[in-house]
Design a protein around this motif. Structure first.
Motif, PDB file in Angstrom:
ATOM      1  N   ARG A   1      47.480  79.564  32.494  1.00  0.00           N
ATOM      2  CA  ARG A   1      46.485  80.253  33.334  1.00  0.00           C
ATOM      3  C   ARG A   1      46.177  81.636  32.774  1.00  0.00           C
ATOM      4  NH1 ARG A   1      48.180  79.910  39.440  1.00  0.00           N
ATOM      5  NH2 ARG A   1      46.256  81.082  39.568  1.00  0.00           N
ATOM      6  N   ALA A   2      47.204  82.365  32.357  1.00  0.00           N
ATOM      7  CA  ALA A   2      46.986  83.701  31.807  1.00  0.00           C
ATOM      8  C   ALA A   2      46.177  83.630  30.512  1.00  0.00           C
ATOM      9  CB  ALA A   2      48.324  84.391  31.578  1.00  0.00           C
ATOM     10  N   ARG A   3      46.528  82.683  29.648  1.00  0.00           N
ATOM     11  CA  ARG A   3      45.797  82.533  28.389  1.00  0.00           C
ATOM     12  C   ARG A   3      44.334  82.191  28.646  1.00  0.00           C
ATOM     13  NH1 ARG A   3      47.772  78.092  24.258  1.00  0.00           N
ATOM     14  NH2 ARG A   3      46.632  76.780  25.700  1.00  0.00           N
ATOM     15  N   ALA A   4      44.073  81.328  29.608  1.00  0.00           N
ATOM     16  CA  ALA A   4      42.690  80.960  29.951  1.00  0.00           C
ATOM     17  C   ALA A   4      41.901  82.165  30.453  1.00  0.00           C
ATOM     18  CB  ALA A   4      42.679  79.841  30.993  1.00  0.00           C
ATOM     19  N   ALA A   5      42.604  83.136  31.044  1.00  0.00           N
ATOM     20  CA  ALA A   5      41.956  84.351  31.541  1.00  0.00           C
ATOM     21  C   ALA A   5      41.911  85.439  30.478  1.00  0.00           C
ATOM     22  CB  ALA A   5      42.682  84.854  32.781  1.00  0.00           C
ATOM     23  N   GLY A   6      42.389  85.140  29.268  1.00  0.00           N
ATOM     24  CA  GLY A   6      42.340  86.100  28.176  1.00  0.00           C
ATOM     25  C   GLY A   6      43.537  87.021  28.083  1.00  0.00           C
ATOM     26  N   GLY A   7      44.631  86.677  28.746  1.00  0.00           N
ATOM     27  CA  GLY A   7      45.804  87.536  28.724  1.00  0.00           C
ATOM     28  C   GLY A   7      47.074  86.770  28.439  1.00  0.00           C
TER      29      GLY A   7
ATOM     30  N   ALA B   1      43.685  74.838  37.117  1.00  0.00           N
ATOM     31  CA  ALA B   1      44.066  76.124  37.707  1.00  0.00           C
ATOM     32  C   ALA B   1      45.126  75.994  38.795  1.00  0.00           C
ATOM     33  CB  ALA B   1      42.831  76.827  38.268  1.00  0.00           C
TER      34      ALA B   1
ATOM     35  N   ASP C   1      49.778  82.401  45.027  1.00  0.00           N
ATOM     36  CA  ASP C   1      49.546  83.160  43.799  1.00  0.00           C
ATOM     37  C   ASP C   1      49.049  84.538  44.219  1.00  0.00           C
ATOM     38  OD1 ASP C   1      48.865  84.206  41.352  1.00  0.00           O
ATOM     39  OD2 ASP C   1      47.139  82.893  41.048  1.00  0.00           O
TER      40      ASP C   1
END
Length: 145
Positions: free
Chosen positions: A72-78, A28, A114
């Motif tokens: 990071r976005a993909r890991a959060a579903g986006g 992260a 961030d």
């Protein structure tokens, strides 16, 4: 490890303008990547004299941010928000050019800030354990139009 195809699925930089070949490790807060393309005579950032200057390592650092943001976005579903590089700070270039380096380039990038207002990362690019460049880069979110 994430290969080039995986990187291309995460970033807006496509074709030869996608500078990274593989993600070696990430979490992260940080990412490590590797590239071999600095020796390619058709590298899109080469000058008219055929040389690839060390200043272009800032683009490698900025693209490390983009890859990390995409992961990071993909890991959060986006998907990552589009951004615009707005500042480079404390950049130190320790070589004049990079097209003559025989081995892979590696980059470590670490999140410093961030927020909804933007992102700031520190980056370090090296070759065979020798530091080539380091600095900080700031990106502001870009509205989708």
């Amino acid at each position: 490890m994430i290969d080039r195809a995986g990187i291309l699925a995460l970033v807006p930089h496509q074709g030869a303008m996608c500078l990274w070949d593989e993600v070696l490790d990430w979490d992260a807060d940080s990412i490590r990547l590797r590239a071999h393309n600095h020796r390619d005579p058709a590298h899109p950032l080469r000058g008219d004299d055929g040389r690839l200057r060390a200043v272009h390592l800032c683009e490698y650092g900025a693209q490390a941010m983009a890859v990390h943001g995409g992961l990071r976005a993909r890991a959060a579903g986006g998907v990552a928000k589009p951004g615009l590089l707005v500042a480079l700070r404390a950049v130190e270039l320790l070589v004049a050019r990079i097209d003559d380096l025989p081995g892979a380039l590696e980059c470590e990038a670490r999140v410093l800030i961030d927020s909804d207002a933007g992102w700031q990362y520190a980056f370090r690019v090296s070759h065979a354990g020798m530091l080539l460049a380091e600095g900080r880069a700031a990106v502001l979110p870009q509205s989708a139009t």
